[in-house]
Motif scaffolding. Structure first.
Motif, PDB file in Angstrom:
ATOM      1  N   TYR A 266       0.827  -1.207   0.000  1.00  0.00           N
ATOM      2  CA  TYR A 266       0.000   0.000   0.000  1.00  0.00           C
ATOM      3  C   TYR A 266       0.867   1.265   0.000  1.00  0.00           C
ATOM      4  O   TYR A 266       0.503   2.281  -0.610  1.00  0.00           O
ATOM      5  N   GLY A 267       2.016   1.208   0.668  1.00  0.00           N
ATOM      6  CA  GLY A 267       2.918   2.358   0.661  1.00  0.00           C
ATOM      7  C   GLY A 267       3.478   2.613  -0.722  1.00  0.00           C
ATOM      8  O   GLY A 267       3.543   3.767  -1.173  1.00  0.00           O
ATOM      9  N   LYS A 268       3.869   1.555  -1.428  1.00  0.00           N
ATOM     10  CA  LYS A 268       4.440   1.698  -2.771  1.00  0.00           C
ATOM     11  C   LYS A 268       3.428   2.243  -3.772  1.00  0.00           C
ATOM     12  O   LYS A 268       3.788   2.934  -4.728  1.00  0.00           O
ATOM     13  N   THR A 269       2.159   1.917  -3.558  1.00  0.00           N
ATOM     14  CA  THR A 269       1.123   2.315  -4.509  1.00  0.00           C
ATOM     15  C   THR A 269       0.373   3.574  -4.069  1.00  0.00           C
ATOM     16  O   THR A 269      -0.628   3.945  -4.674  1.00  0.00           O
ATOM     17  N   ALA A 296       7.080   4.258   4.003  1.00  0.00           N
ATOM     18  CA  ALA A 296       5.876   4.617   3.255  1.00  0.00           C
ATOM     19  C   ALA A 296       5.522   6.085   3.495  1.00  0.00           C
ATOM     20  O   ALA A 296       5.218   6.824   2.549  1.00  0.00           O
ATOM     21  N   LEU A 297       5.566   6.503   4.742  1.00  0.00           N
ATOM     22  CA  LEU A 297       5.253   7.897   5.068  1.00  0.00           C
ATOM     23  C   LEU A 297       6.284   8.846   4.453  1.00  0.00           C
ATOM     24  O   LEU A 297       5.935   9.869   3.859  1.00  0.00           O
ATOM     25  N   SER A 298       7.550   8.491   4.588  1.00  0.00           N
ATOM     26  CA  SER A 298       8.620   9.348   4.083  1.00  0.00           C
ATOM     27  C   SER A 298       8.565   9.509   2.567  1.00  0.00           C
ATOM     28  O   SER A 298       8.756  10.605   2.039  1.00  0.00           O
ATOM     29  N   SER A 299       8.288   8.409   1.859  1.00  0.00           N
ATOM     30  CA  SER A 299       8.301   8.462   0.393  1.00  0.00           C
ATOM     31  C   SER A 299       7.105   9.204  -0.191  1.00  0.00           C
ATOM     32  O   SER A 299       7.091   9.520  -1.372  1.00  0.00           O
ATOM     33  N   HIS A 300       6.101   9.493   0.645  1.00  0.00           N
ATOM     34  CA  HIS A 300       4.923  10.211   0.167  1.00  0.00           C
ATOM     35  C   HIS A 300       4.758  11.575   0.835  1.00  0.00           C
ATOM     36  O   HIS A 300       3.646  12.106   0.917  1.00  0.00           O
ATOM     37  N   VAL A 326      17.696   4.583   6.853  1.00  0.00           N
ATOM     38  CA  VAL A 326      17.538   5.059   5.472  1.00  0.00           C
ATOM     39  C   VAL A 326      16.234   5.842   5.354  1.00  0.00           C
ATOM     40  O   VAL A 326      16.192   6.945   4.798  1.00  0.00           O
ATOM     41  N   GLY A 327      15.146   5.283   5.922  1.00  0.00           N
ATOM     42  CA  GLY A 327      13.846   5.950   5.843  1.00  0.00           C
ATOM     43  C   GLY A 327      13.810   7.256   6.615  1.00  0.00           C
ATOM     44  O   GLY A 327      13.292   8.267   6.133  1.00  0.00           O
ATOM     45  N   ILE A 328      14.413   7.267   7.804  1.00  0.00           N
ATOM     46  CA  ILE A 328      14.306   8.452   8.657  1.00  0.00           C
ATOM     47  C   ILE A 328      15.245   9.557   8.189  1.00  0.00           C
ATOM     48  O   ILE A 328      14.926  10.750   8.298  1.00  0.00           O
ATOM     49  N   LEU A 329      16.407   9.202   7.641  1.00  0.00           N
ATOM     50  CA  LEU A 329      17.308  10.218   7.083  1.00  0.00           C
ATOM     51  C   LEU A 329      16.711  10.837   5.820  1.00  0.00           C
ATOM     52  O   LEU A 329      16.871  12.029   5.566  1.00  0.00           O
TER      53      LEU A 329
END
Length: 467
Positions: A266-269, A296-300, A326-329
């Protein structure tokens, strides 16, 4: 205090996953001489004759359990040098240790097979299956096939090992042919073929095999099956939703790994509302579950929520790992939170025991570069403990384009061309930098250089997705 070989064997079996105890018992075995040949080979007790072999087998398995595969293989050489005879229980652990210890296990696979042949244990189906696994993971499919063909009555486990070998080596034609010829299939067989197609990027075919799996009344999909097919559904979120519904209807609960796969899907889409609902409904989570939600949150663009999720993760006692950072940075980079990002990066090793990797350095370069601190980003790269790769240099080149720094852009581009001359991205970014300042001559020159060295920009295309 004297301990008999049998007592030491029982202790070793009891503490077979305890690193400290294993090494202590190993020392006692060496001091007591129990790892040497039986001094009285004419004894009537067949069990006593095999005590040294049993001790070595248990030690071999124990060191494999505590992730010391080189020690496992070294013990086997000691076993042979002391003329302690291996038996069928010796070799399955050795084949696993070979895969774990060497990047090219084929160098050890053939001599190990020769030893098994010499000791007369190759008729044992467990030994045969372990060598099928070993040869398959060594990219020696022909040898794996030979071992399999020599089995008079291959069991389901052996068939699955051969099937896994075809899939892991990307030979899906042989895999499907073998799969269809199998007289009996279990959930592992179906999961292997689904995962094989998924890894080859044949997502529709992976989904079709999953549908066939559900129609097979003798097989019930398990956690690994759902994780594999949900990975394929990133390109078909509608079917992913159907699988989600099936899981809710037929499974007792959403397990941590199924839940993580759903959040990733769901995050990717872009369906963050669904990802959040899955996350909040899960009774049990793992670190990977938090990572999927943070990324998911970071990438959107939900960077503040990602940072809040990171804080909550720590409060609830979960230990961040390299994926978490990686996500938080990336979230800090998106929000231009330079001080926080650098503070988190500096805390990785001392506070959380996570050694920064290339991806983390790339995130910091992107963090500094986006905010216009190009000199600081360049200095940060110069202080890296290893040579920057194309991803790190590319982050700095992108920042040079964003802020119109032609001189540094030129310098970074030259390094990039040395690192990866066939990547079209750096030519295009540098050409765009020249175009932005209307230096059309240099822009055209770079495009001509691309053609001259045979680098081609992939053509663009449009996709219409009706939801």
């Amino acid at each position: 205090m004297f301990l008999s070989p049998e007592s030491l064997l029982q202790l070793l079996q009891r503490f077979i996953k305890n690193s400290i105890q294993i090494k202590q018992i190993h020392s006692l075995l060496i001091i007591s001489g129990n790892l040497l040949p039986n001094p009285n080979p004419n004894t009537n007790s067949s069990t006593f004759k095999w005590i040294p072999t049993l001790l070595y087998n248990t030690l071999i398995r124990a060191y494999l359990n505590i992730h010391l595969p080189h020690t496992t293989l070294l013990l086997f050489t000691h076993m042979l040098s002391h003329n302690i005879p291996p038996n069928p229980h010796t070799f399955p652990s050795l084949t696993k240790a070979t895969v774990a210890a060497y990047t090219t296990p084929s160098l050890i696979a053939k001599p190990l097979y020769t030893q098994a042949l010499k000791r007369g244990v190759l008729s044992d189906p467990f030994v045969q299956t372990s060598f099928i696994h070993l040869y398959a993971k060594s990219n020696c499919l022909s040898y794996a096939q030979k071992v399999f063909d020599e089995m008079p009555e291959p069991c389901l486990v052996s068939c699955n090992a051969m099937l896994d070998g075809f899939c892991k080596n990307g030979d899906m034609d042989s895999a499907v042919s073998f799969f269809e010829s199998m007289p009996v299939r279990d959930v592992y067989s179906w999961t292997t073929i689904i995962n094989g197609y998924n890894k080859r990027g044949c997502y529709d075919t992976a989904i079709r095999f999953f549908q066939r799996c559900l129609r097979d009344c003798s097989v019930k999909a398990n956690e690994a099956t759902f994780v594999s097919v949900l990975s394929a559904c990133v390109h078909s979120v509608t079917f992913g939703k159907q699988i989600h519904g099936y899981i809710i209807k037929n499974e007792d609960q959403v397990t941590p790994f199924i839940g993580t796969s759903l959040i990733y899907l769901y995050g990717k889409t872009g369906h963050l509302d669904y990802a959040t609902k899955v996350f909040e409904s899960m009774l049990k989570k793992e670190t990977c579950t938090w990572n999927a939600m943070i990324c998911a949150l970071s990438s959107h663009g939900k960077d503040k929520q990602a940072l809040e999720m990171f804080d909550k993760m720590k409060i609830e006692g979960y230990h961040p790992n390299e994926v978490t950072f990686v996500g938080i940075l990336a979230a800090c980079s998106n929000c231009n939170l330079i001080d926080l990002g650098l503070e988190l990066f500096d805390s990785m090793l001392p506070q959380f025991g996570v050694v920064p990797k290339m991806e983390h350095y790339g995130c910091v370069v992107d963090l500094l570069g986006r905010s216009g601190f190009l000199a600081e980003a360049k200095d940060f790269i110069s202080r890296m403990p290893f040579e920057a790769d194309a991803s790190v240099l590319g982050a700095l080149l992108g920042a040079c384009k964003l802020h119109g720094d032609i001189d540094l852009g030129n310098e970074v581009a030259k390094r990039l061309l040395e690192v990866d001359p066939q990547q079209c991205g750096q030519y295009i970014v540098l050409s765009s930098i020249y175009a932005d300042v209307e230096n059309w001559g240099h822009a055209a020159f770079l495009r001509n250089v691309m053609v001259g060295v045979g680098v081609h920009k992939p053509p663009g295309y449009s996709v219409v997705n009706s939801m």
